[in-house]
Every structure is written in C-alpha cells, then in structure tokens.
Enzyme design. Structure first.
Site, PDB file in Angstrom:
ATOM      1  N   ARG A 235       0.862  -1.178   0.000  1.00  0.00           N
ATOM      2  CA  ARG A 235       0.000   0.000   0.000  1.00  0.00           C
ATOM      3  C   ARG A 235       0.899   1.228   0.000  1.00  0.00           C
ATOM      4  O   ARG A 235       1.973   1.216   0.633  1.00  0.00           O
ATOM      5  CB  ARG A 235      -0.879   0.044   1.263  1.00  0.00           C
ATOM      6  CG  ARG A 235      -2.032  -0.916   1.279  1.00  0.00           C
ATOM      7  CD  ARG A 235      -3.123  -0.500   0.295  1.00  0.00           C
ATOM      8  NE  ARG A 235      -4.249  -1.428   0.294  1.00  0.00           N
ATOM      9  CZ  ARG A 235      -4.371  -2.468  -0.544  1.00  0.00           C
ATOM     10  NH1 ARG A 235      -3.441  -2.720  -1.438  1.00  0.00           N
ATOM     11  NH2 ARG A 235      -5.448  -3.242  -0.494  1.00  0.00           N
ATOM     12  N   GLU A 264      -3.900   7.236  -4.703  1.00  0.00           N
ATOM     13  CA  GLU A 264      -4.233   6.659  -5.992  1.00  0.00           C
ATOM     14  C   GLU A 264      -5.679   6.985  -6.392  1.00  0.00           C
ATOM     15  O   GLU A 264      -6.530   7.057  -5.501  1.00  0.00           O
ATOM     16  CB  GLU A 264      -4.104   5.132  -6.028  1.00  0.00           C
ATOM     17  CG  GLU A 264      -3.441   4.477  -4.935  1.00  0.00           C
ATOM     18  CD  GLU A 264      -3.313   2.974  -5.097  1.00  0.00           C
ATOM     19  OE1 GLU A 264      -2.256   2.517  -4.695  1.00  0.00           O
ATOM     20  OE2 GLU A 264      -4.225   2.289  -5.561  1.00  0.00           O
ATOM     21  N   HIS A 282      -1.402   0.256  -9.933  1.00  0.00           N
ATOM     22  CA  HIS A 282      -1.951  -0.708  -8.947  1.00  0.00           C
ATOM     23  C   HIS A 282      -2.594  -1.888  -9.685  1.00  0.00           C
ATOM     24  O   HIS A 282      -3.800  -2.110  -9.607  1.00  0.00           O
ATOM     25  CB  HIS A 282      -2.963  -0.036  -8.009  1.00  0.00           C
ATOM     26  CG  HIS A 282      -3.246  -0.875  -6.793  1.00  0.00           C
ATOM     27  ND1 HIS A 282      -3.699  -0.367  -5.607  1.00  0.00           N
ATOM     28  CD2 HIS A 282      -3.121  -2.209  -6.573  1.00  0.00           C
ATOM     29  CE1 HIS A 282      -3.858  -1.339  -4.716  1.00  0.00           C
ATOM     30  NE2 HIS A 282      -3.507  -2.481  -5.292  1.00  0.00           N
TER      31      HIS A 282
HETATM   32  O1  LIG Z   1      -6.105  -7.207  -3.160  1.00  0.00           O
HETATM   33  C1  LIG Z   1      -5.512  -6.181  -2.832  1.00  0.00           C
HETATM   34  O2  LIG Z   1      -5.705  -5.650  -1.721  1.00  0.00           O
HETATM   35  C2  LIG Z   1      -4.556  -5.572  -3.741  1.00  0.00           C
HETATM   36  O3  LIG Z   1      -4.191  -4.450  -3.551  1.00  0.00           O
HETATM   37  C3  LIG Z   1      -4.013  -6.356  -4.888  1.00  0.00           C
HETATM   38  O4  LIG Z   1      -2.992  -5.677  -5.568  1.00  0.00           O
END
Ligand SMILES: O=C(O)C(=O)CO
Length: 316
Positions: A235, A264, A282
């Site tokens: 993250r 993001e 992402h």
């Molecule tokens: O599944 C999630 O939380 C993701 O961020 C996958 O990249």
C-alpha cells in the site's frame, strides 16, 4: 422481485463481478455514502451483507445505516478501507480474498524489478524510436541475479516473492513477527532499518492500515543507501512518501518501482517527474484469472454466510 439483502457498495466491480454478486441474492447498488443514506429505510433494514471493493472507506457510521448488517465481504486481500474494529464492535463479520492473488502479486514485483534493473521500458523506446538504429547503444544497466533482496513483511505474498528471488540466486533477508523455517535466509525481526541496511532491493509486502503507516521510514531509506531500490506492491501508506520523494530527488537511493501510492489513482507529480521511478497503476492482482478467483471467493463468502455456513476467509 424480493427485497434486497445485499448492498453493492462500489462502482469498481466489472459486469461479470457484479453479476456474480447479484447471483447470491437480491441486490441493491449504492456506491456513495450519500446514495446509501438516500435508500428507503425499509431497504436499509433488509441489508444483511455488503459486497465491497476498492478503496472507498466503509466505516462505523456507514455500518450504522444498515442495522441488520451481518457481513462485509471485501474483494481484495487488503482490507484497510474497512474499519474492522468498528465492524467487530457491531458484531459484523468481515471477509477478504487472500491467497488467490499471491502468485500474480509476486510476479509483478519481480517483473518490476527486472524492468527497473534491465531498463526494459527505455530499451523498448530505444528500438521503437530508432535510437538503436542510429548507432547508439543503450547505457549499461544493472544486474539483478545474485543481488541482496529484503522482503519487508514475510507473509504469504512476501514468501511468494522471496521464493522467486531465491531462484534468481539472490540473498534473501526479511522482516516478520517470527523467524521462518528457511535456512540461509536472514531474519531482521521487525527492524526495517536493519533490513534496509543489509540489502540492494527493499520489497515492501507488509499489510496496509494504521499499524504499518510509514513503515518504510526516512531512516530505512537512508539505510538502504544510494545503490538501493525500493519496490512497493503493498500500500502507498506503507512508505513515508514524502521521505521517499526527498530521497529520490536527492539521489540518496537509486530508485523506486511502485505499484501503489498514497493518493491513488492520483500519483504525486514529483514521482512522475523522476526518471529513477518505475510506475504501475496498482495492477498487481489484475489478471483475468486472479480477478475471477477473487470474485468467486468473495461470492463464496457471501453465499456461505447467507446459507448459515462458516465463512471461508474471515478477517474478524
Ligand atoms: O487485493 C488487494 O488488496 C490488492 O491491492 C491487490 O494488488
């Protein structure tokens, strides 16, 4: 049609994913707090489960709009957008979609490392734009095999990354709460500064949320040093982004390969301006196969709950 029992809380679902949710029971969509507030009270009373996706926060006040809510089934392994403590306090169960995405996330981490070290994106442009044909060689790049990799967070995704990097003959270092049964790999407790000081690549794979906010700190970046590269598939919040930008701008680290960001999909313009940063939207779990598996797991949790069976992947 019967009264809805499932709330679709996000507009990030694809048509297939939405159809799969709707096959689990009568569904109503309300993707903003305002739209949920505007639902007739009788509809809100009937909602037993939420199908959630993406990063829109689902907090205590949102939960209180649905007095008979029993389950929030999240699409994604990371559930930092959901206030799990608030859910637990209200007796609401939360599920996520772990494991089915480990391989893809690990693949993307390695792909970004190879793309960064071997300058693959510039190489493609070099050929396409005729620079190579005009007689100029791509500047020498950097060897990845045999280098030292630090995995910040040796959970299931961290382990999938480490296994791949071990196959590249890399020396593996990691942080985690407990030492793993992995002879020859180096455990640094939970000390990310010690980890960063021992490696060439710092790969961030810790879970998101308040506990790991700024986990990769200014000090960790300083310890990584001017040959070090940060890779983030976790993250944006797991790295102190201001410290990262400062370290990159001052060339105190060699670069960063980032799939996730603070704000993001709006990426800080200072990151975009740097040629030592590889950016991705992402997309670590974004393959047809894995997104289908995540959707199926989300819906299996919904189905299990609505049929009174045990949840498959509970968070609380
Ligand atoms: O599944 C999630 O939380 C993701 O961020 C996958 O990249």
């Amino acid at each position: 049609m019967s009264d809805p029992v499932i709330l679709l809380s996000s507009d990030a679902f694809t048509d297939d994913e939405r159809a799969r949710v709707m096959a689990q029971g009568p569904t109503v969509a309300a993707v903003t707090p305002e739209a949920r507030q505007a639902l007739p009270e009788a509809v809100r009373q009937g909602i037993r489960a939420v199908a959630n996706k993406a990063h829109m926060p689902f907090d205590g006040p949102q939960m209180d709009l649905f007095p008979n809510l029993e389950l929030i089934a999240h699409f994604g392994v990371g559930y930092d957008a959901i206030d799990v403590a608030a859910a637990s306090a209200r007796g609401i169960r939360v599920t996520n979609t772990p494991d089915v995405l480990n391989e893809d996330v690990a693949d993307l981490a390695v792909a970004m490392m190879l793309a960064f070290s071997r300058d693959i994106i510039r190489g493609d442009a070099w050929v396409r734009e005729g620079t190579w044909a005009s007689g100029r060689e791509l500047p020498l790049n950097r060897k990845m095999s045999g280098a030292r990799a630090g995995i910040a967070g040796m959970g299931r995704i961290g382990r999938a990354i480490a296994d791949r990097l071990a196959a590249f003959g890399m020396e593996i270092h990691y942080t985690s709460r407990s030492e793993k049964q992995t002879p020859g790999w180096h455990w640094h407790g939970n000390d990310v500064v010690s980890l960063a000081g021992a490696v060439d690549w710092l790969v961030v794979a810790v879970v998101g949320g308040e506990e790991t906010r700024g986990y990769v700190s200014k000090e960790a970046l300083a310890a990584l040093g001017s040959d070090g590269v940060v890779v983030n598939i976790a993250r944006g919040s797991c790295i102190d982004e201001e410290a990262l930008i400062a370290a990159l701008e001052a060339r105190e680290i060699a670069g960063a390969a980032l799939d996730v960001f603070y704000n993001e999909p709006h990426v800080d313009a200072r990151l975009v301006a740097l040629d030592t940063v590889l950016l991705q939207p992402h997309q670590a779990s974004a393959t047809v196969e894995t997104r289908r598996d995540m959707s199926v797991l989300q819906c299996d949790n919904l189905a299990a709950h609505l049929a009174g069976r045990a949840l498959l992947t509970p968070v609380n």
